[in-house]
Design a protein around this motif. Structure first.
Motif, PDB file in Angstrom:
ATOM      1  N   VAL A 237       0.853  -1.187   0.000  1.00 36.53           N
ATOM      2  CA  VAL A 237       0.000   0.000   0.000  1.00 36.53           C
ATOM      3  C   VAL A 237       0.885   1.231   0.000  1.00 36.53           C
ATOM      4  CG1 VAL A 237      -1.661   1.358   1.329  1.00 36.53           C
ATOM      5  CG2 VAL A 237      -1.942  -1.120   1.131  1.00 36.53           C
ATOM      6  N   VAL A 238       0.743   2.061  -1.014  1.00 35.61           N
ATOM      7  CA  VAL A 238       1.482   3.319  -1.069  1.00 35.61           C
ATOM      8  C   VAL A 238       0.830   4.272  -0.075  1.00 35.61           C
ATOM      9  CG1 VAL A 238       2.191   5.253  -2.519  1.00 35.61           C
ATOM     10  CG2 VAL A 238       2.138   2.926  -3.470  1.00 35.61           C
ATOM     11  N   GLY A 239       1.538   4.535   1.025  1.00 32.91           N
ATOM     12  CA  GLY A 239       0.964   5.312   2.112  1.00 32.91           C
ATOM     13  C   GLY A 239       1.395   6.759   2.125  1.00 32.91           C
ATOM     14  N   VAL A 240       1.800   7.294   0.973  1.00 33.12           N
ATOM     15  CA  VAL A 240       2.316   8.657   0.881  1.00 33.12           C
ATOM     16  C   VAL A 240       1.409   9.487  -0.013  1.00 33.12           C
ATOM     17  CG1 VAL A 240       4.391  10.039   0.428  1.00 33.12           C
ATOM     18  CG2 VAL A 240       4.601   7.597   0.946  1.00 33.12           C
ATOM     19  N   VAL A 241       1.214  10.743   0.383  1.00 34.22           N
ATOM     20  CA  VAL A 241       0.498  11.697  -0.463  1.00 34.22           C
ATOM     21  C   VAL A 241       1.452  12.837  -0.807  1.00 34.22           C
ATOM     22  CG1 VAL A 241      -1.770  11.176   0.489  1.00 34.22           C
ATOM     23  CG2 VAL A 241      -0.377  12.944   1.556  1.00 34.22           C
ATOM     24  N   ASN A 242       1.216  13.464  -1.935  1.00 35.23           N
ATOM     25  CA  ASN A 242       2.033  14.619  -2.322  1.00 35.23           C
ATOM     26  C   ASN A 242       1.201  15.559  -3.174  1.00 35.23           C
ATOM     27  OD1 ASN A 242       2.030  13.465  -4.986  1.00 35.23           O
ATOM     28  ND2 ASN A 242       3.801  12.216  -4.439  1.00 35.23           N
ATOM     29  N   ALA A 243       1.707  16.766  -3.363  1.00 36.44           N
ATOM     30  CA  ALA A 243       0.987  17.752  -4.164  1.00 36.44           C
ATOM     31  C   ALA A 243       0.775  17.208  -5.568  1.00 36.44           C
ATOM     32  CB  ALA A 243       1.770  19.067  -4.208  1.00 36.44           C
ATOM     33  N   GLY A 244      -0.467  17.168  -6.010  1.00 33.85           N
ATOM     34  CA  GLY A 244      -0.785  16.679  -7.338  1.00 33.85           C
ATOM     35  C   GLY A 244      -0.985  15.184  -7.423  1.00 33.85           C
ATOM     36  N   GLY A 245      -0.678  14.454  -6.351  1.00 36.93           N
ATOM     37  CA  GLY A 245      -0.894  13.011  -6.348  1.00 36.93           C
ATOM     38  C   GLY A 245      -0.099  12.269  -7.404  1.00 36.93           C
ATOM     39  N   VAL A 246       1.158  12.698  -7.628  1.00 34.82           N
ATOM     40  CA  VAL A 246       1.968  12.078  -8.675  1.00 34.82           C
ATOM     41  C   VAL A 246       2.737  10.885  -8.123  1.00 34.82           C
ATOM     42  CG1 VAL A 246       2.193  14.236  -9.938  1.00 34.82           C
ATOM     43  CG2 VAL A 246       3.918  13.628  -8.233  1.00 34.82           C
ATOM     44  N   LEU A 247       3.158   9.999  -9.013  1.00 33.60           N
ATOM     45  CA  LEU A 247       3.967   8.843  -8.645  1.00 33.60           C
ATOM     46  C   LEU A 247       5.394   9.099  -9.125  1.00 33.60           C
ATOM     47  CD1 LEU A 247       2.906   5.118  -9.069  1.00 33.60           C
ATOM     48  CD2 LEU A 247       5.265   5.872  -9.169  1.00 33.60           C
ATOM     49  N   PRO A 248       6.322   9.386  -8.205  1.00 28.40           N
ATOM     50  CA  PRO A 248       7.695   9.695  -8.615  1.00 28.40           C
ATOM     51  C   PRO A 248       8.369   8.521  -9.317  1.00 28.40           C
ATOM     52  CG  PRO A 248       7.292  10.385  -6.342  1.00 28.40           C
ATOM     53  CD  PRO A 248       6.121   9.537  -6.759  1.00 28.40           C
ATOM     54  N   ASP A 249       9.217   8.828 -10.260  1.00 28.68           N
ATOM     55  CA  ASP A 249       9.897   7.785 -11.028  1.00 28.68           C
ATOM     56  C   ASP A 249      10.713   6.854 -10.135  1.00 28.68           C
ATOM     57  OD1 ASP A 249       8.836   8.811 -13.356  1.00 28.68           O
ATOM     58  OD2 ASP A 249      10.641   9.956 -13.892  1.00 28.68           O
ATOM     59  N   HIS A 250      11.319   7.406  -9.071  1.00 32.44           N
ATOM     60  CA  HIS A 250      12.219   6.573  -8.257  1.00 32.44           C
ATOM     61  C   HIS A 250      11.476   5.627  -7.323  1.00 32.44           C
ATOM     62  CE1 HIS A 250      11.531  10.184  -5.775  1.00 32.44           C
ATOM     63  NE2 HIS A 250      11.772   9.418  -4.727  1.00 32.44           N
ATOM     64  N   TRP A 251      10.143   5.652  -7.333  1.00 35.13           N
ATOM     65  CA  TRP A 251       9.367   4.651  -6.587  1.00 35.13           C
ATOM     66  C   TRP A 251       9.062   3.413  -7.433  1.00 35.13           C
ATOM     67  CZ3 TRP A 251       4.782   7.707  -3.944  1.00 35.13           C
ATOM     68  CH2 TRP A 251       5.304   8.622  -3.013  1.00 35.13           C
ATOM     69  N   VAL A 252       9.209   3.534  -8.730  1.00 37.02           N
ATOM     70  CA  VAL A 252       8.713   2.483  -9.633  1.00 37.02           C
ATOM     71  C   VAL A 252       9.402   1.152  -9.391  1.00 37.02           C
ATOM     72  CG1 VAL A 252       8.521   1.779 -12.058  1.00 37.02           C
ATOM     73  CG2 VAL A 252       7.955   4.126 -11.377  1.00 37.02           C
TER      74      VAL A 252
ATOM     75  N   VAL B  66      -0.709  -4.252  -5.541  1.00 38.42           N
ATOM     76  CA  VAL B  66      -0.300  -2.893  -5.152  1.00 38.42           C
ATOM     77  C   VAL B  66      -1.524  -2.001  -5.140  1.00 38.42           C
ATOM     78  CG1 VAL B  66       1.144  -0.885  -5.701  1.00 38.42           C
ATOM     79  CG2 VAL B  66       2.018  -3.195  -6.128  1.00 38.42           C
ATOM     80  N   ALA B  67      -1.646  -1.186  -4.089  1.00 33.86           N
ATOM     81  CA  ALA B  67      -2.753  -0.244  -3.976  1.00 33.86           C
ATOM     82  C   ALA B  67      -2.193   1.140  -3.680  1.00 33.86           C
ATOM     83  CB  ALA B  67      -3.716  -0.665  -2.862  1.00 33.86           C
ATOM     84  N   ALA B  68      -2.769   2.148  -4.312  1.00 34.80           N
ATOM     85  CA  ALA B  68      -2.310   3.520  -4.111  1.00 34.80           C
ATOM     86  C   ALA B  68      -3.497   4.466  -4.171  1.00 34.80           C
ATOM     87  CB  ALA B  68      -1.272   3.903  -5.167  1.00 34.80           C
ATOM     88  N   GLY B  69      -3.331   5.597  -3.511  1.00 34.27           N
ATOM     89  CA  GLY B  69      -4.368   6.618  -3.537  1.00 34.27           C
ATOM     90  C   GLY B  69      -3.921   7.857  -4.275  1.00 34.27           C
ATOM     91  N   LEU B  70      -3.030   7.705  -5.216  1.00 36.48           N
ATOM     92  CA  LEU B  70      -2.507   8.837  -5.978  1.00 36.48           C
ATOM     93  C   LEU B  70      -3.415   9.162  -7.147  1.00 36.48           C
ATOM     94  CD1 LEU B  70       1.188   7.573  -6.105  1.00 36.48           C
ATOM     95  CD2 LEU B  70       0.272   9.330  -4.571  1.00 36.48           C
ATOM     96  N   HIS B  71      -3.253  10.378  -7.674  1.00 38.59           N
ATOM     97  CA  HIS B  71      -3.981  10.718  -8.899  1.00 38.59           C
ATOM     98  C   HIS B  71      -3.408   9.941 -10.089  1.00 38.59           C
ATOM     99  CE1 HIS B  71      -6.635  13.791  -7.367  1.00 38.59           C
ATOM    100  NE2 HIS B  71      -5.625  14.426  -6.796  1.00 38.59           N
ATOM    101  N   THR B  72      -2.096   9.740 -10.104  1.00 43.59           N
ATOM    102  CA  THR B  72      -1.478   8.945 -11.163  1.00 43.59           C
ATOM    103  C   THR B  72      -1.932   7.499 -11.041  1.00 43.59           C
ATOM    104  OG1 THR B  72       0.504  10.345 -11.155  1.00 43.59           O
ATOM    105  CG2 THR B  72       0.699   8.161 -12.154  1.00 43.59           C
ATOM    106  N   LYS B  73      -2.471   6.939 -12.095  1.00 46.08           N
ATOM    107  CA  LYS B  73      -2.900   5.547 -12.062  1.00 46.08           C
ATOM    108  C   LYS B  73      -1.686   4.630 -12.165  1.00 46.08           C
ATOM    109  CE  LYS B  73      -7.611   5.980 -13.844  1.00 46.08           C
ATOM    110  NZ  LYS B  73      -8.595   5.491 -14.846  1.00 46.08           N
TER     111      LYS B  73
END
Length: 335
Positions: free
Chosen positions: A66-81, A94-101
């Motif tokens: 579960v991606v437990g981090v939020v950030n401005a714009g709800g983006v998924l940083p490249d270095h998390w991939v 994998v589950a996430a609450g980001l705007h990026t699908k």
């Protein structure tokens, strides 16, 4: 959406505890669902869980990262991939609450496909919502509103669910954000709904119910926040609240992420009453919930006493001191 448990929480390189509020919220309310946390170098958040690698999490039985981090714009940083791909290769969903699908990132989509794993984008609902109608619905509703973002609206609503049930109310928490959905297993991340349908989505979240049933609706943003006021207003109109609680963090001077001065609690009460009367003319404020984490106990109690006297309303810190005063106010006004 069925998210397999237990979870391994990914906190990434969150800059502070507020950036990891999704993960920390899950731990606060559903500790038994989580086996450990995965943190990258530079992470300044700590859920007080065992630190694990992907392999260690899988060995401990984690079924979903579960991606437990939020950030401005709800983006998924490249270095998390790479970590997300490793979790999929280790047999986790994998589950996430980001705007990026998640599936919009080719490496993640490919890893999910080759491993037969599920990707859960909690912020994106498959439900089709109507526009809000504003017609009076049966049942009772309480909405948490804020002087700012990240001031305790979700925690207050969850604490009120527990407190009101203990006092004999028929009450249910209604999630409107990704963390709330992870905690409750239902709801809609309202900030990902197309603007025209926000109020309609909230009407869907909290439909007509028994006359004495309370829906405790999680608030989002603030009517005064230049970034998120539109979401807050649509939520207010769709919630059609009979009661609202103002949530506040007393040490801030500007709103989170912007230079806009923090509004006063009185400003928020006045604005919420003025705008909320569109869909419920009988709307009223029943309390003030204050996040006093940064204050010593004596200072916290003094601040709560001051706010209670100033606004003639119960004021408490739901986490530190409980919600009984607000529950008693609801009982006095509505029973």
């Amino acid at each position: 959406m069925e998210i397999a448990r237990p979870y391994l929480l990914f906190l990434g390189d969150a800059r502070d505890a507020l950036a990891a509020k999704t993960g920390l919220g899950i731990v606060d309310w559903r500790r038994d669902w989580v086996v450990g946390q995965l943190r990258l170098p530079g992470c300044n958040a700590d859920a007080k869980l065992p630190d694990m690698t992907i392999a260690e999490g899988a060995a401990a039985g984690a079924r979903t990262l579960v991606v437990g981090v939020v950030n401005a714009g709800g983006v998924l940083p490249d270095h998390w991939v790479d970590e997300i791909v490793a979790a999929l290769d280790a047999g986790m969903d994998v589950a996430a609450g980001l705007h990026t699908k998640l599936g919009s990132v080719p490496a993640i989509a490919e890893a999910a496909a080759r491993n037969g794993r599920k990707l859960h984008d909690v912020r994106h609902s498959s439900e089709r919502f109507a526009t809000g109608k504003g017609d009076k619905r049966s049942g009772m509703r309480l909405l948490t509103v804020g002087t700012d973002c990240s001031v305790g609206k979700k925690y207050t609503a969850l604490a009120l669910e527990s407190g009101m049930r203990a006092a004999g109310f028929d009450a249910d928490f209604k999630a409107t954000g990704q963390t709330g959905v992870f905690i409750s297993g239902r709801g809609v991340a309202i900030d990902a709904v197309v603007a025209d349908f926000i109020s309609g989505a909230v009407e869907w979240i909290s439909p007509a119910s028994a006359p004495d049933h309370w829906d405790l609706i999680e608030g989002q943003g603030s009517l005064f926040h230049p970034s998120f006021a539109g979401v807050s207003l649509g939520l207010l109109h769709g919630a059609q609240p009979d009661a609202f609680v103002v949530c506040h963090e007393p040490t801030r001077t500007t709103m989170r992420g912007v230079n806009t001065p923090l509004p006063t609690i009185g400003d928020v009460i006045h604005m919420t009453l003025s705008l909320g009367r569109l869909t419920n003319p009988a709307i009223r404020c029943v309390g003030i919930a204050v996040n006093t984490e940064k204050l010593a106990e004596d200072a916290a109690r003094a601040e709560l006493d001051r706010l209670a006297r100033t606004h003639a309303l119960p004021a408490t810190d739901p986490v530190r001191f409980g919600v009984e005063p607000i529950v008693a106010e609801v009982a006095k006004r509505f029973r």
